[in-house]
Design a protein around this motif. Structure first.
Motif, mmCIF file in Angstrom:
data_model
loop_
_atom_site.group_PDB
_atom_site.id
_atom_site.type_symbol
_atom_site.label_atom_id
_atom_site.label_comp_id
_atom_site.label_asym_id
_atom_site.label_seq_id
_atom_site.Cartn_x
_atom_site.Cartn_y
_atom_site.Cartn_z
ATOM 1 N N SER A 61 -60.117 -48.530 -9.063
ATOM 2 C CA SER A 61 -60.679 -47.345 -9.708
ATOM 3 C C SER A 61 -59.885 -46.089 -9.376
ATOM 4 C CB SER A 61 -62.142 -47.158 -9.288
ATOM 5 O OG SER A 61 -62.239 -46.949 -7.884
ATOM 6 N N LYS A 62 -59.118 -46.128 -8.286
ATOM 7 C CA LYS A 62 -58.352 -44.957 -7.864
ATOM 8 C C LYS A 62 -56.919 -44.953 -8.390
ATOM 9 C CE LYS A 62 -60.908 -44.366 -3.507
ATOM 10 N NZ LYS A 62 -60.800 -44.397 -2.023
ATOM 11 N N ASN A 63 -56.447 -46.089 -8.864
ATOM 12 C CA ASN A 63 -55.047 -46.194 -9.282
ATOM 13 C C ASN A 63 -54.964 -46.823 -10.670
ATOM 14 O OD1 ASN A 63 -52.296 -46.599 -9.573
ATOM 15 N ND2 ASN A 63 -51.998 -47.311 -7.479
ATOM 16 N N VAL A 64 -54.859 -45.983 -11.689
ATOM 17 C CA VAL A 64 -54.829 -46.490 -13.066
ATOM 18 C C VAL A 64 -53.546 -47.258 -13.357
ATOM 19 C CG1 VAL A 64 -56.357 -44.706 -13.954
ATOM 20 C CG2 VAL A 64 -53.892 -44.285 -13.890
ATOM 21 N N ASP A 65 -52.494 -47.022 -12.567
ATOM 22 C CA ASP A 65 -51.241 -47.753 -12.783
ATOM 23 C C ASP A 65 -51.430 -49.253 -12.584
ATOM 24 O OD1 ASP A 65 -49.849 -45.463 -13.370
ATOM 25 O OD2 ASP A 65 -49.069 -45.185 -11.340
ATOM 26 N N LEU A 66 -52.407 -49.629 -11.764
ATOM 27 C CA LEU A 66 -52.655 -51.041 -11.501
ATOM 28 C C LEU A 66 -53.264 -51.744 -12.713
ATOM 29 C CD1 LEU A 66 -54.106 -50.843 -7.871
ATOM 30 C CD2 LEU A 66 -51.786 -51.483 -8.559
ATOM 31 N N ARG A 67 -53.664 -50.974 -13.709
ATOM 32 C CA ARG A 67 -54.295 -51.559 -14.892
ATOM 33 C C ARG A 67 -53.289 -51.919 -15.980
ATOM 34 N NH1 ARG A 67 -59.759 -47.829 -15.645
ATOM 35 N NH2 ARG A 67 -60.368 -47.820 -13.455
ATOM 36 N N ILE B 64 -73.794 -52.322 -17.783
ATOM 37 C CA ILE B 64 -72.990 -53.311 -18.493
ATOM 38 C C ILE B 64 -72.099 -54.102 -17.536
ATOM 39 C CG2 ILE B 64 -71.151 -53.593 -20.212
ATOM 40 C CD1 ILE B 64 -72.344 -51.131 -21.642
ATOM 41 N N ASP B 65 -71.559 -53.434 -16.518
ATOM 42 C CA ASP B 65 -70.696 -54.121 -15.550
ATOM 43 C C ASP B 65 -71.067 -53.710 -14.129
ATOM 44 O OD1 ASP B 65 -68.719 -55.683 -14.444
ATOM 45 O OD2 ASP B 65 -67.087 -54.283 -14.868
ATOM 46 N N PRO B 66 -72.257 -54.082 -13.677
ATOM 47 C CA PRO B 66 -72.725 -53.650 -12.348
ATOM 48 C C PRO B 66 -71.908 -54.217 -11.195
ATOM 49 C CG PRO B 66 -74.198 -55.308 -13.257
ATOM 50 C CD PRO B 66 -73.256 -54.923 -14.355
ATOM 51 N N GLU B 67 -71.234 -55.353 -11.415
ATOM 52 C CA GLU B 67 -70.450 -55.972 -10.344
ATOM 53 C C GLU B 67 -68.990 -55.537 -10.365
ATOM 54 O OE1 GLU B 67 -72.057 -57.481 -8.195
ATOM 55 O OE2 GLU B 67 -73.893 -58.134 -9.197
ATOM 56 N N HIS B 68 -68.627 -54.685 -11.322
ATOM 57 C CA HIS B 68 -67.228 -54.257 -11.483
ATOM 58 C C HIS B 68 -66.316 -55.469 -11.679
ATOM 59 C CE1 HIS B 68 -68.622 -50.295 -10.399
ATOM 60 N NE2 HIS B 68 -69.045 -50.729 -9.230
ATOM 61 N N LEU B 69 -66.726 -56.349 -12.574
ATOM 62 C CA LEU B 69 -65.928 -57.538 -12.859
ATOM 63 C C LEU B 69 -64.619 -57.184 -13.558
ATOM 64 C CD1 LEU B 69 -68.773 -59.974 -13.974
ATOM 65 C CD2 LEU B 69 -67.560 -59.926 -11.788
ATOM 66 N N PHE B 70 -64.567 -55.998 -14.133
ATOM 67 C CA PHE B 70 -63.304 -55.530 -14.710
ATOM 68 C C PHE B 70 -62.228 -55.464 -13.632
ATOM 69 C CE2 PHE B 70 -60.838 -51.619 -16.273
ATOM 70 C CZ PHE B 70 -59.912 -52.396 -16.950
ATOM 71 N N ASP B 71 -62.610 -55.061 -12.431
ATOM 72 C CA ASP B 71 -61.646 -54.977 -11.334
ATOM 73 C C ASP B 71 -61.199 -56.367 -10.888
ATOM 74 O OD1 ASP B 71 -61.764 -52.080 -11.112
ATOM 75 O OD2 ASP B 71 -63.776 -52.379 -10.324
ATOM 76 N N LEU B 72 -62.107 -57.332 -10.941
ATOM 77 C CA LEU B 72 -61.717 -58.713 -10.645
ATOM 78 C C LEU B 72 -60.716 -59.196 -11.688
ATOM 79 C CD1 LEU B 72 -62.015 -61.423 -9.135
ATOM 80 C CD2 LEU B 72 -63.927 -61.949 -10.678
ATOM 81 N N TYR B 73 -60.990 -58.886 -12.946
ATOM 82 C CA TYR B 73 -60.070 -59.252 -14.026
ATOM 83 C C TYR B 73 -58.690 -58.644 -13.777
ATOM 84 C CZ TYR B 73 -57.919 -59.001 -18.670
ATOM 85 O OH TYR B 73 -57.040 -59.067 -19.720
ATOM 86 N N LEU B 74 -58.650 -57.368 -13.393
ATOM 87 C CA LEU B 74 -57.374 -56.708 -13.122
ATOM 88 C C LEU B 74 -56.656 -57.353 -11.940
ATOM 89 C CD1 LEU B 74 -58.417 -52.957 -13.533
ATOM 90 C CD2 LEU B 74 -57.013 -54.305 -15.102
ATOM 91 N N ALA B 75 -57.424 -57.755 -10.933
ATOM 92 C CA ALA B 75 -56.821 -58.403 -9.762
ATOM 93 C C ALA B 75 -56.216 -59.749 -10.129
ATOM 94 C CB ALA B 75 -57.872 -58.579 -8.662
ATOM 95 N N ARG B 76 -56.801 -60.427 -11.101
ATOM 96 C CA ARG B 76 -56.249 -61.704 -11.551
ATOM 97 C C ARG B 76 -55.027 -61.484 -12.451
ATOM 98 N NH1 ARG B 76 -55.755 -65.473 -9.902
ATOM 99 N NH2 ARG B 76 -56.367 -67.049 -11.428
ATOM 100 N N VAL B 77 -55.051 -60.399 -13.216
ATOM 101 C CA VAL B 77 -53.928 -60.093 -14.104
ATOM 102 C C VAL B 77 -52.710 -59.612 -13.310
ATOM 103 C CG1 VAL B 77 -53.106 -58.491 -15.889
ATOM 104 C CG2 VAL B 77 -55.343 -59.575 -16.124
ATOM 105 N N PHE B 78 -52.963 -58.878 -12.235
ATOM 106 C CA PHE B 78 -51.896 -58.206 -11.495
ATOM 107 C C PHE B 78 -50.733 -59.131 -11.116
ATOM 108 C CE2 PHE B 78 -49.935 -56.809 -7.514
ATOM 109 C CZ PHE B 78 -49.516 -55.528 -7.860
#
Length: 393
Positions: free
Chosen positions: A176-182, A271-285
């Motif tokens: 959430s602090k580093n948009v470059d990681l997305r 809609i995303d209480p667990e912040h699964l978007f961040d898990l998705y980004l961690a898998r994409v990274f």
């Protein structure tokens, strides 16, 4: 979206010796497990319902004038069908073996699993929405494969003792602090270079592990619409979300991006209480980071070139399913002799916090940045653990 023909047998974890979740999907096999049969039946029911509904919507839109209100009128027509798809989609995710294998240790983890299933429900609707010309069985396999790619490493780590809630909180603080990681630019370039079905004859040599890499590269952006809170949600999914989260938006206003984005913004936590978007980004990274080198490895199988590539980019070794047997052996030698670029591993570890060998958990960093290791009989993992324990003391 380039569709890839899935193998008749998808083995989503090749480390048979590890105590990890392994999903084996056999097509038209009378010995399929009861769970697998029930999943495919449920998926076909949902797929058929949406297919027939879209046929009726297509007939109805013939009478809709092509003017500025076309999309709004179409959404109003579609709204007559979407609510009935909700229980059908819930029935699908209820039968996913991967989710059944996750054993919550407390009420908080039970809630987490509920949220995972909710997200998977939206994903199923979205995937079918854009795959109505495909066969239901193919889309069902794709759905299972994507969810296994996303969740299997985390679920296996949970089985081995990882606190998934604390882990996701760490990921959220980082991403959430580093948009470059997305960014996924390297993956897009990977596609742009021409690795499509009709051009695969240029891959030298063609091997199943190379197909697995290309398959994951192409499928990685499929869940993006659901996980990334994009403005352009398909109307079917948007209408379902409006119903479930009681958005109160008139159906004919769903296509209005400003209206729907305002709804998404106000309800992001629901809609995303667990912040699964961040898990998705961690898998994409990791895929995005190594995409240029994976592409080069597909075009050149010279052992010396590959060894230097793996030595400089050892995070490639963490996904042996994308590497040849010879490259896997090279990785093991590099790790056992500790003659690889350790910085590459450490940088990835500090970002994604959890390192697995394919889907088998190996090490992770806790909330205090202290290295924690999982019990493993995987030689590559053991060598990595020994090196990291020395380097992070």
């Amino acid at each position: 979206m380039i569709r890839l023909l899935l193998l008749a047998l998808l083995v989503l974890n090749l480390q048979a010796k590890e105590d990890v979740l392994t999903i084996m999907i056999q097509i038209d096999n009378p010995k399929e497990s009861q769970d697998t049969q029930e999943f495919f039946r449920a998926f076909k029911v949902l797929f058929t319902y949406m297919q027939k509904s879209f046929a009726k919507i297509k007939d109805a839109r013939e009478n809709v004038p092509l003017n500025d209100n076309y999309d709004y009128t179409l959404a109003q027509i579609m709204a007559g069908y979407t609510d009935a798809s909700i229980p059908l989609a819930k029935a699908v995710v209820k039968q996913v073996s991967l989710f059944k294998e996750f054993k919550p240790k407390n009420q908080r983890e039970e809630l987490f699993l509920t949220h995972v299933k909710d997200k998977a429900m939206f994903h199923a609707l979205d995937l079918i929405n854009m795959s109505l010309e495909e066969k239901a069985t193919f889309v069902a396999h794709e759905f299972l494969h994507i969810n296994a790619w996303l969740y299997a490493p985390l679920f296996n780590a949970h089985k081995a003792g990882l606190d998934v809630i604390a882990y996701l909180e760490q990921l959220h603080r980082i991403f959430s602090k580093n948009v470059d990681l997305r960014r996924m630019r390297n993956i897009f370039v990977f596609h742009e270079k021409g690795l499509y079905e009709e051009q695969r004859k240029n891959i030298v040599p063609y091997k199943p592990f190379r197909k697995r890499l290309i398959q994951d590269m192409h499928e990685v952006d499929i869940p993006m619409d659901i996980f990334a809170f994009r403005i352009g949600y398909p109307s079917w999914v948007a209408l379902v979300m409006n119903t479930i989260f009681e958005g109160g938006i008139s159906a004919n206003r769903i296509p209005d991006r400003r209206t729907f984005w305002d709804f998404m913004d106000k309800n992001a936590q629901r809609i995303d209480p667990e912040h699964l978007f961040d898990l998705y980004l961690a898998r994409v990274f990791p895929l995005n980071r190594n995409a240029p080198y994976y592409y080069d490895s597909l075009q050149n199988d010279d052992p010396k070139i590959l060894k230097n590539m793996l030595k400089d980019n050892p995070t490639m070794c963490l996904s042996p399913k994308y590497l040849s047997a010879q490259s896997q052996q090279t990785c093991l030698q590099l790790f056992q002799t500790q003659t690889y670029n350790a910085k590459d591993i450490q940088e990835q570890l500090h970002i994604v916090r959890l390192i697995s060998i394919d889907d088998s958990p190996c090490v992770y960093l806790d909330s205090k940045d202290k290295l924690q290791v999982f019990k493993s009989s995987n030689a590559l993992c053991v060598a990595l653990q020994e090196h990291l324990e020395k380097g992070l003391k």
